[in-house]
Write a protein that holds these residues in place. Sequence first.
Motif, PDB file in Angstrom:
ATOM      1  N   ARG A 246      44.659  23.499  13.475  1.00  0.00           N
ATOM      2  CA  ARG A 246      45.633  23.743  14.257  1.00  0.00           C
ATOM      3  C   ARG A 246      46.525  24.787  13.562  1.00  0.00           C
ATOM      4  NH1 ARG A 246      47.774  26.210  18.482  1.00  0.00           N
ATOM      5  NH2 ARG A 246      50.051  25.798  18.743  1.00  0.00           N
ATOM      6  N   ARG A 247      46.641  24.240  12.204  1.00  0.00           N
ATOM      7  CA  ARG A 247      47.706  25.213  11.251  1.00  0.00           C
ATOM      8  C   ARG A 247      47.148  26.608  11.159  1.00  0.00           C
ATOM      9  NH1 ARG A 247      48.667  19.954  12.736  1.00  0.00           N
ATOM     10  NH2 ARG A 247      50.595  19.188  12.116  1.00  0.00           N
ATOM     11  N   LEU A 248      45.674  26.346  11.054  1.00  0.00           N
ATOM     12  CA  LEU A 248      45.383  27.923  10.789  1.00  0.00           C
ATOM     13  C   LEU A 248      45.571  28.790  11.889  1.00  0.00           C
ATOM     14  CD1 LEU A 248      42.011  26.988   8.875  1.00  0.00           C
ATOM     15  CD2 LEU A 248      44.222  27.759   7.839  1.00  0.00           C
ATOM     16  N   GLU A 249      45.540  28.068  13.225  1.00  0.00           N
ATOM     17  CA  GLU A 249      45.650  28.841  14.462  1.00  0.00           C
ATOM     18  C   GLU A 249      47.053  29.413  14.185  1.00  0.00           C
ATOM     19  OE1 GLU A 249      42.664  26.036  17.412  1.00  0.00           O
ATOM     20  OE2 GLU A 249      44.730  26.513  17.803  1.00  0.00           O
ATOM     21  N   VAL A 250      47.835  28.645  14.124  1.00  0.00           N
ATOM     22  CA  VAL A 250      49.459  28.772  14.086  1.00  0.00           C
ATOM     23  C   VAL A 250      49.765  30.159  13.137  1.00  0.00           C
ATOM     24  CG1 VAL A 250      51.754  28.278  13.308  1.00  0.00           C
ATOM     25  CG2 VAL A 250      50.334  26.790  14.876  1.00  0.00           C
ATOM     26  N   TRP A 251      49.081  30.013  12.061  1.00  0.00           N
ATOM     27  CA  TRP A 251      49.148  31.116  11.007  1.00  0.00           C
ATOM     28  C   TRP A 251      48.683  32.238  11.473  1.00  0.00           C
ATOM     29  CZ3 TRP A 251      50.597  30.598   5.631  1.00  0.00           C
ATOM     30  CH2 TRP A 251      50.485  31.772   4.794  1.00  0.00           C
ATOM     31  N   ASP A 252      47.511  32.391  11.995  1.00  0.00           N
ATOM     32  CA  ASP A 252      46.903  33.597  12.750  1.00  0.00           C
ATOM     33  C   ASP A 252      47.700  34.137  13.894  1.00  0.00           C
ATOM     34  OD1 ASP A 252      44.967  33.342  11.060  1.00  0.00           O
ATOM     35  OD2 ASP A 252      43.323  32.430  12.205  1.00  0.00           O
ATOM     36  N   LEU A 253      47.928  33.427  14.628  1.00  0.00           N
ATOM     37  CA  LEU A 253      48.774  33.620  15.790  1.00  0.00           C
ATOM     38  C   LEU A 253      50.303  34.275  15.370  1.00  0.00           C
ATOM     39  CD1 LEU A 253      49.683  33.613  18.723  1.00  0.00           C
ATOM     40  CD2 LEU A 253      50.904  31.300  18.329  1.00  0.00           C
ATOM     41  N   PHE A 254      50.815  33.763  14.446  1.00  0.00           N
ATOM     42  CA  PHE A 254      52.163  34.286  14.162  1.00  0.00           C
ATOM     43  C   PHE A 254      51.827  35.642  13.390  1.00  0.00           C
ATOM     44  CE2 PHE A 254      54.738  30.175  13.648  1.00  0.00           C
ATOM     45  CZ  PHE A 254      54.493  30.023  15.173  1.00  0.00           C
ATOM     46  N   ASN A 255      50.824  35.881  12.484  1.00  0.00           N
ATOM     47  CA  ASN A 255      50.423  37.049  12.012  1.00  0.00           C
ATOM     48  C   ASN A 255      50.174  38.290  13.108  1.00  0.00           C
ATOM     49  OD1 ASN A 255      50.548  37.701   8.905  1.00  0.00           O
ATOM     50  ND2 ASN A 255      49.956  35.493   9.237  1.00  0.00           N
ATOM     51  N   ARG A 256      49.270  37.823  14.187  1.00  0.00           N
ATOM     52  CA  ARG A 256      49.045  38.659  15.259  1.00  0.00           C
ATOM     53  C   ARG A 256      50.335  39.340  15.697  1.00  0.00           C
ATOM     54  NH1 ARG A 256      44.872  34.955  16.757  1.00  0.00           N
ATOM     55  NH2 ARG A 256      46.513  34.270  18.602  1.00  0.00           N
ATOM     56  N   VAL A 257      51.414  38.503  15.990  1.00  0.00           N
ATOM     57  CA  VAL A 257      52.317  38.818  16.786  1.00  0.00           C
ATOM     58  C   VAL A 257      53.179  39.873  15.638  1.00  0.00           C
ATOM     59  CG1 VAL A 257      54.877  38.130  17.279  1.00  0.00           C
ATOM     60  CG2 VAL A 257      53.035  36.600  18.027  1.00  0.00           C
ATOM     61  N   THR A 258      53.364  39.587  14.435  1.00  0.00           N
ATOM     62  CA  THR A 258      54.003  40.671  13.520  1.00  0.00           C
ATOM     63  C   THR A 258      53.342  41.771  13.254  1.00  0.00           C
ATOM     64  OG1 THR A 258      52.934  39.404  11.607  1.00  0.00           O
ATOM     65  CG2 THR A 258      55.115  38.433  12.222  1.00  0.00           C
ATOM     66  N   HIS A 259      51.976  41.752  13.148  1.00  0.00           N
ATOM     67  CA  HIS A 259      51.140  42.885  13.318  1.00  0.00           C
ATOM     68  C   HIS A 259      51.480  43.768  14.649  1.00  0.00           C
ATOM     69  CE1 HIS A 259      48.213  41.058  10.310  1.00  0.00           C
ATOM     70  NE2 HIS A 259      49.594  41.141   9.577  1.00  0.00           N
ATOM     71  N   GLU A 260      51.332  43.179  15.556  1.00  0.00           N
ATOM     72  CA  GLU A 260      51.508  43.957  16.988  1.00  0.00           C
ATOM     73  C   GLU A 260      52.869  44.551  17.162  1.00  0.00           C
ATOM     74  OE1 GLU A 260      50.701  41.245  20.340  1.00  0.00           O
ATOM     75  OE2 GLU A 260      52.520  41.956  21.397  1.00  0.00           O
ATOM     76  N   VAL A 261      54.017  43.804  16.641  1.00  0.00           N
ATOM     77  CA  VAL A 261      55.064  44.245  16.994  1.00  0.00           C
ATOM     78  C   VAL A 261      55.756  45.228  15.728  1.00  0.00           C
ATOM     79  CG1 VAL A 261      57.780  43.861  17.576  1.00  0.00           C
ATOM     80  CG2 VAL A 261      55.832  42.376  18.347  1.00  0.00           C
ATOM     81  N   GLY A 262      55.389  44.679  14.582  1.00  0.00           N
ATOM     82  CA  GLY A 262      55.961  45.314  13.344  1.00  0.00           C
ATOM     83  C   GLY A 262      54.878  46.175  12.551  1.00  0.00           C
ATOM     84  N   GLY A 263      53.873  46.350  12.903  1.00  0.00           N
ATOM     85  CA  GLY A 263      52.697  46.992  12.366  1.00  0.00           C
ATOM     86  C   GLY A 263      51.960  46.371  11.287  1.00  0.00           C
ATOM     87  N   PRO A 264      50.679  46.904  10.961  1.00  0.00           N
ATOM     88  CA  PRO A 264      49.713  46.087  10.209  1.00  0.00           C
ATOM     89  C   PRO A 264      50.328  45.835   8.702  1.00  0.00           C
ATOM     90  CG  PRO A 264      49.440  48.518   9.993  1.00  0.00           C
ATOM     91  CD  PRO A 264      50.398  48.151  11.007  1.00  0.00           C
ATOM     92  N   ASP A 265      51.477  45.939   8.211  1.00  0.00           N
ATOM     93  CA  ASP A 265      52.054  45.446   6.937  1.00  0.00           C
ATOM     94  C   ASP A 265      53.064  44.585   7.438  1.00  0.00           C
ATOM     95  OD1 ASP A 265      50.146  46.882   5.500  1.00  0.00           O
ATOM     96  OD2 ASP A 265      51.473  48.686   5.124  1.00  0.00           O
TER      97      ASP A 265
END
Length: 562
Positions: A246-265
């Motif tokens: 679950r913690r890995l899912e959270v890590w991946d989810l939050f990174n999908r959000v930041t990449h989607e809104v803020g760009g790949p970096d």
Amino acid sequence: MSSPHETRRVFLKKSAAATTFLAVADFATFATDPAVSVKTNSSDSRPWYRRALRWGQVNINERDPQRYDIPWWREYWKRTGTQGVVINAGGIVAYYPSKFPLHYRAAGLGDRDLYGELAQAAHKDGLAVFARMDSNRVHEDFFHAHPDWMARDASGEPYRDTGLYVTCVNSPYYDDYIPSVLREIIERSHPEGFADNNWNGLDQRSICFCENCQRKFHDKTGQSIPRARNWDDPVFRQWIQWNYERRLEVWDLFNRVTHEVGGPDCLWAGMIGGVVSAQCQRFRDCRALCERGEIMMLDEQVRVNETGFQHNGEVGKLIHGLLGWDKVVPESMAQYQGGRPNFRLTAKPEPEVRLWMLDGFAGGIQPWWHILGAYGMDRRLYKTAGPLLRWHAENQEYLVNRRPIATVGVVWSQQNQDYHGRDNPEEIGEHPRRGWVNALTRARIPYLPVHADNITRDADKLSVLILPDLAAMSASQIEAVKKFVARGGSLIATGDTSRCNEWRARHQRATLAARFRRHSGTVANAAQLSATHAAIARPHCRAARRQRAACNWRTPSRPEKL
Ligand SMILES: [Zn+2]
């Protein structure tokens, strides 16, 4: 400080060829001018997370909106050569006027956007910005609005911490609410990334029985949440693994959000620690997280008596061994008196801070000064970091992106820590490895931490593997060790090494015993093993002897010297 630093710098340069670390590539170009902008340095095409090497953080509190002297701190950033700042944004407390009515605003903030002002100032000064979250607890009104988002004990009572309500990692608080907050912050201030002080929810000692957990665990396993901690119960072991996932899912989810809104970096980097047992307690799978990470924000602030200064170098090697040596691992380094005693408004003595930070540098860690509150009456707080950051800038060619030269590997795994250490993780899980690490350090024998699942990848450059009471080993880990021995590697094992499978559920007695000339049943500890080298599998630590001779080190004649 300038004099000894200068001496050390000259020494380093003169002895570069003989150093135990090897600079493997051209790296950042901030050495001559630490203030060169991380964001606007057009001559360097690498992403910000490879170029921002020196970090800082004022951990904002609720009095700071009234007293934060931003011009003074901008001067401090410049004076210390800070290249990136961590700024409190949201989570438990918002330091900007969030559009979400339940996002508690700092007392006295009003409509002021303190976080946004600081982020804007940092960007103007060319610094990278980590928006700092604290995603794990909420205030009373939030609890009443979303009672089903809270973690609950076996009797259904909400878990409380410091008067606040602990949110459940399996609830929409993590799936929907925090992602919405991340979106809002990115759209308002465009931070380079996010750090999070406490992103992993309840730790291993507290089982959550909320509706979300009960439903999700049953959907995944067909089982009910275990009522009690019992390492012999296969359902409890399933619950442990389910929590890591679950913690890995959270890590991946939050990174999908930041990449989607803020760009790949735009990265969500959470936070990670360096004590393996503590990461187990928090369900942070260091290996899996480092495989995902581009930068690791390390929360290992102070020395404790059990480990000493050398622990910081050990942490750096352990994390870099998973993450890669070309990546950056800033570490929050307390400038205040943290730990024991914990006088958080008082400056920590400069020698204590300096030795802790320097040992971290030796392990490849990057500096990140950490000060509590924007105004401190103990002005010594502001004097320690600057000289150390400047020294780091002057010598970064030797301190960053380097791969240690070592022929000894100390094998570790979180599964062994969990399933062998069980309810005594410090004594059973940490002490055997720490004993070896301290013995090697005192003997001046360079070593590297090697994750048990990375033996095949990492051990080809090593001559000796040490398995400190690594009782819980998977079949593939054992095979990797056998191959290492088959091609001539030396092996040292203590305690119950290889006696069980990775769940410690099935004995595999003597699985590695055949690789030893003598198998004595149990080898109690590092000191005993050191005195009985005859029990070591072939070919008798030739590399260690060579290194020992080079270091003019003599084998302790009495085990207790270790
Ligand atoms: Zn729950």
